[in-house]
Write a protein that holds these residues in place. Structure first.
Motif, PDB file in Angstrom:
ATOM      1  N   ASN A  80      45.061  40.204  45.184  1.00 18.81           N
ATOM      2  CA  ASN A  80      46.066  39.205  45.534  1.00 18.81           C
ATOM      3  C   ASN A  80      46.889  39.561  46.756  1.00 18.81           C
ATOM      4  N   ALA A  81      46.585  40.687  47.377  1.00 17.52           N
ATOM      5  CA  ALA A  81      47.303  41.070  48.597  1.00 17.52           C
ATOM      6  C   ALA A  81      46.671  40.477  49.854  1.00 17.52           C
ATOM      7  N   TYR A  82      45.483  39.937  49.723  1.00 16.64           N
ATOM      8  CA  TYR A  82      44.751  39.426  50.882  1.00 16.64           C
ATOM      9  C   TYR A  82      44.903  37.912  50.968  1.00 16.64           C
ATOM     10  N   ASP A  83      45.282  37.441  52.135  1.00 18.75           N
ATOM     11  CA  ASP A  83      45.517  36.005  52.316  1.00 18.75           C
ATOM     12  C   ASP A  83      44.294  35.237  52.787  1.00 18.75           C
ATOM     13  N   TYR A  84      43.352  35.921  53.399  1.00 17.89           N
ATOM     14  CA  TYR A  84      42.230  35.217  54.015  1.00 17.89           C
ATOM     15  C   TYR A  84      40.919  35.672  53.379  1.00 17.89           C
ATOM     16  N   TRP A  85      40.085  34.696  53.072  1.00 21.43           N
ATOM     17  CA  TRP A  85      38.827  34.981  52.377  1.00 21.43           C
ATOM     18  C   TRP A  85      37.682  34.226  53.030  1.00 21.43           C
ATOM     19  N   GLY A  86      36.553  34.906  53.110  1.00 20.29           N
ATOM     20  CA  GLY A  86      35.345  34.244  53.540  1.00 20.29           C
ATOM     21  C   GLY A  86      34.605  33.658  52.350  1.00 20.29           C
ATOM     22  N   GLN A  87      33.531  32.952  52.642  1.00 18.25           N
ATOM     23  CA  GLN A  87      32.724  32.435  51.544  1.00 18.25           C
ATOM     24  C   GLN A  87      31.976  33.600  50.906  1.00 18.25           C
ATOM     25  N   GLY A  88      31.677  33.508  49.677  1.00 23.56           N
ATOM     26  CA  GLY A  88      30.980  34.588  48.992  1.00 23.56           C
ATOM     27  C   GLY A  88      29.509  34.635  49.361  1.00 23.56           C
ATOM     28  N   THR A  89      28.944  35.813  49.235  1.00 28.16           N
ATOM     29  CA  THR A  89      27.513  35.981  49.445  1.00 28.16           C
ATOM     30  C   THR A  89      26.948  36.762  48.257  1.00 28.16           C
ATOM     31  N   GLN A  90      25.852  36.263  47.718  1.00 30.52           N
ATOM     32  CA  GLN A  90      25.297  36.842  46.493  1.00 30.52           C
ATOM     33  C   GLN A  90      24.470  38.077  46.794  1.00 30.52           C
ATOM     34  N   VAL A  91      24.715  39.118  46.032  1.00 29.78           N
ATOM     35  CA  VAL A  91      23.886  40.322  46.051  1.00 29.78           C
ATOM     36  C   VAL A  91      23.356  40.516  44.635  1.00 29.78           C
ATOM     37  N   THR A  92      22.045  40.557  44.513  1.00 32.45           N
ATOM     38  CA  THR A  92      21.413  40.756  43.213  1.00 32.45           C
ATOM     39  C   THR A  92      20.503  41.960  43.283  1.00 32.45           C
ATOM     40  N   VAL A  93      20.740  42.915  42.397  1.00 32.25           N
ATOM     41  CA  VAL A  93      19.967  44.144  42.374  1.00 32.25           C
ATOM     42  C   VAL A  93      19.235  44.233  41.040  1.00 32.25           C
ATOM     43  N   SER A  94      17.932  44.323  41.116  1.00 30.35           N
ATOM     44  CA  SER A  94      17.122  44.420  39.904  1.00 30.35           C
ATOM     45  C   SER A  94      16.733  45.872  39.650  1.00 30.35           C
ATOM     46  N   SER A  95      16.526  46.174  38.393  1.00 35.27           N
ATOM     47  CA  SER A  95      16.196  47.559  38.023  1.00 35.27           C
ATOM     48  C   SER A  95      14.709  47.818  38.118  1.00 35.27           C
TER      49      SER A  95
END
Length: 125
Positions: A110-125
């Motif tokens: 909550n200290a950050y005012d600016y956000w980019g769009q999210g990007t998905q990272v998926t790691v499979s075992s």
């Protein structure tokens, strides 16, 4: 400040991925840029951040020694190099920035005012 994130995708455990985030607009001299992530069903959590002017970096214990945050001044871009990925690194990764942070709050969502769009990272075992 506007943030544009890119990178991410699918990986296997042990693989590497790199995320990028480019800032535009008035960033100022007290800029921090960093990364947070939101694992499935969990709250958003701190990953890493960087003081843009000094280059000092901060990491979550869970990624320290595996992830590296770096910057390209000319491109106004911050990178997150993720090595030795684990399935528990699976999350939506968000770039964040702020120009008024104090050191005690650099790891707080909550200290950050600016956000980019999210990007998905998926790691499979």
């Amino acid at each position: 400040v506007q943030l544009q994130a890119s990178g991410g995708g699918l990986a296997q455990a042990g693989d590497s991925l790199r995320l990028s985030c480019t800032a535009s607009g008035r960033t100022g001299s007290r800029l921090f840029m960093g990364w947070f992530r939101e694992p499935p069903g969990k709250e958003r959590e701190f990953v890493a951040t960087m003081n843009w002017s000094s280059g000092k970096t901060y990491y979550a214990d869970s990624v320290k020694d595996r992830f590296t945050i770096s910057k390209d001044n000319a491109k106004n871009t911050v990178y997150l190099q993720m090595n030795r990925l684990k399935p528990e690194d699976t999350a939506i990764y968000y770039c964040a920035a702020d120009t008024t942070l104090i050191l005690s709050s650099v790891r707080q969502v909550n200290a950050y005012d600016y956000w980019g769009q999210g990007t998905q990272v998926t790691v499979s075992s």
